[in-house]
Design a protein around this motif. Sequence first.
Motif, PDB file in Angstrom:
ATOM      1  N   THR A  26      -6.518  -4.522 -16.319  1.00  0.00           N
ATOM      2  CA  THR A  26      -7.025  -3.721 -15.960  1.00  0.00           C
ATOM      3  C   THR A  26      -8.558  -2.841 -15.798  1.00  0.00           C
ATOM      4  N   LEU A  74     -11.901  -2.846 -14.176  1.00  0.00           N
ATOM      5  CA  LEU A  74     -12.500  -1.484 -14.242  1.00  0.00           C
ATOM      6  C   LEU A  74     -14.134  -0.945 -14.802  1.00  0.00           C
ATOM      7  N   ARG A 112     -11.000  -0.155  -7.743  1.00  0.00           N
ATOM      8  CA  ARG A 112     -10.225  -0.390  -9.113  1.00  0.00           C
ATOM      9  C   ARG A 112      -9.497   1.118  -9.863  1.00  0.00           C
ATOM     10  N   ILE A 113     -10.694   2.241  -9.675  1.00  0.00           N
ATOM     11  CA  ILE A 113      -9.998   3.204 -10.474  1.00  0.00           C
ATOM     12  C   ILE A 113      -8.848   3.545  -9.306  1.00  0.00           C
TER      13      ILE A 113
END
Length: 635
Positions: free
Chosen positions: A58, A62, A97-98
């Motif tokens: 993840t 990002l 994504r955050i």
Amino acid sequence: MSKPKRTGWGLARALAAGTASALVALTLGFAALFFTQWQQWGTLSSLSQTRADYLPWTFFQLQAEALRLSEALATTQASDRASVDRLVLRYEIFVSRIDLVRSSRNLDGLRGLTDLDPTVQALDRFVADTDARLPRPDTAEVATPPTLTPAEIERVRDSLTPLLARLQRLSVQAQTGYSDKVTERSMALRDVSAGAIGLTVLQMALVCALVLLAAVQFRALNQRRARQLDLLKRLRVARHRAQAASSAKSRFVANMSHEIRTPFQAILGQLALLEAQPLSPAQVEHLALAVESAQGLLVLLNDVLDVSAMEAGSFRLAPEPCDVVELLQDQVRLLTPPAQAKGLALSLRACGAPPVALMVDPARLRQIMTNLLSNALKFTPSGRIDVKVRFEPVADDPSQCCVNLMVRDTGIGLSEQSLARLFERFYQADTRTHRTQTGAGLGLEISRSIARQMGGELSARSEPGQGSEFDLRLCLPVAPQPNRAGRCGAAEGAAPGDTPTPTTPLKLLVAEDNALVRRYLQSVLAALGHTAVLVDDGIQAIDQAARERFDAIVLDVHMPLMDGIAAGQAIRALPGALGRVPLMALTADVMRDTRARLLAAGFDLILDKPIRRGDLAQGLQRLGAVRLAPPEAAA
């Protein structure tokens, strides 16, 4: 001293106890294995969740999106609307994504990373600052965002550059922390798996023991089943033999009907001829005793043959249009003299609106009535016998009519125990060796069987000293037309003395193999005014019928060389009027298919042996009517 052998039941109990113990141990082992597996499942679920929520990947995504956003900022031209839209889209992906990092369930497990919180705070500040410069579509207050200036784009790019380094460091730290956590959980899973393997080995041992016990028990069960199958096979063979013996016995009795009835016909015939001779009073008395004994023997013979026919499945009904009231009147008229001789009153009363004719087997209905009235005469020393018949049309079916027939007497009555067994075969209420009434105990059982075969029921009520009441209930089809060929069933059961006189003497051909029966038939036919040519077998009958015309032909069914059925078929095959001659069959056969074969062969009338003079006269009168009818009606 030798030890006693363990019985089959003792071995079975020992096997059952061993199996139960193994099952208990196996159940406990399964419970322990379930607990271990549950712990292993929890560890695997946690590990799987960790893998599914893979934070290093993840963070890497990002970081990749941040680089793509930086590249989009470098290439965006403030004056190009499409370029600005691509920049806004790339920014939206970066923000998503955050949000994905924030929603991760394993994020709390990485709180020990030094760069996690500062990086998250820096991302929040970047998003807040960039949202003011690049309005996002879901929060914009206007449909079209304002046009960006190159300076604003450059300031966003400058604020993003420090985040790239932070995101790179955080990705490396997340990868290292994730590897440590996976290693820790893998060690725990290995320990749980080792315990599960131990329990599995224990379970396998228990299963092997259980399988061994089951195999031993299965073998014992197989042996027991083999013994049961052998016993069942022997029972089936015994049942088959019993059924075959019963069927053979029934067939034997049925086939012996002809052999018994034929000489019996000669006895009754000669007694009937003797009655017509002048006799002294002593001779009349002796003859009356002989006739009475012969009639009693005939009733017993008929009962035995009826029972045989029922057991052999050859019992048959022959329904025909019949005036039931007239039939009952005949029966009452027939038994009135013996009733008067005992000082008994015998009456008949009909209620309701009887149809002109009902479809019923008159001979069998007469047989039931004869049994009921005869029993009433036997067991009523004084008083009266009342016969009552009620006709009730069926409301929803006008083609049916219910007949309720009651015979009530004032006789000695029956006890409750005798009444319960009254319709059993061979049962007699009076079992004393010096009983005053005779009989084989078949009449009522046969009567109920006949009633049930007719679709009805025969029941009884009685009290000691108060008399008895027999109720016969039948639902019979209404005949479409009254019987125009004479009184119902007269040819098969006319009472002696009810001999009609034929309007025209007939020229007859009679085929009968028994000499005594031929002599009787010749005498009776001569007394009735008929002319008869008598032959010995079917072949002679065919030859005579082909050479000479007769008004009617009478054929015995059982004859040597050629029987009556084959002879009848051959006569029907003769040309012209020779083949249309009325045919009468004389039979003592009780087999079910005999009557059907006779009718199929073209016979117009069937008389059962022994033949009485009234029966023969009625039958010949009917044959005369057939002879005088047009060919279409006679066919």
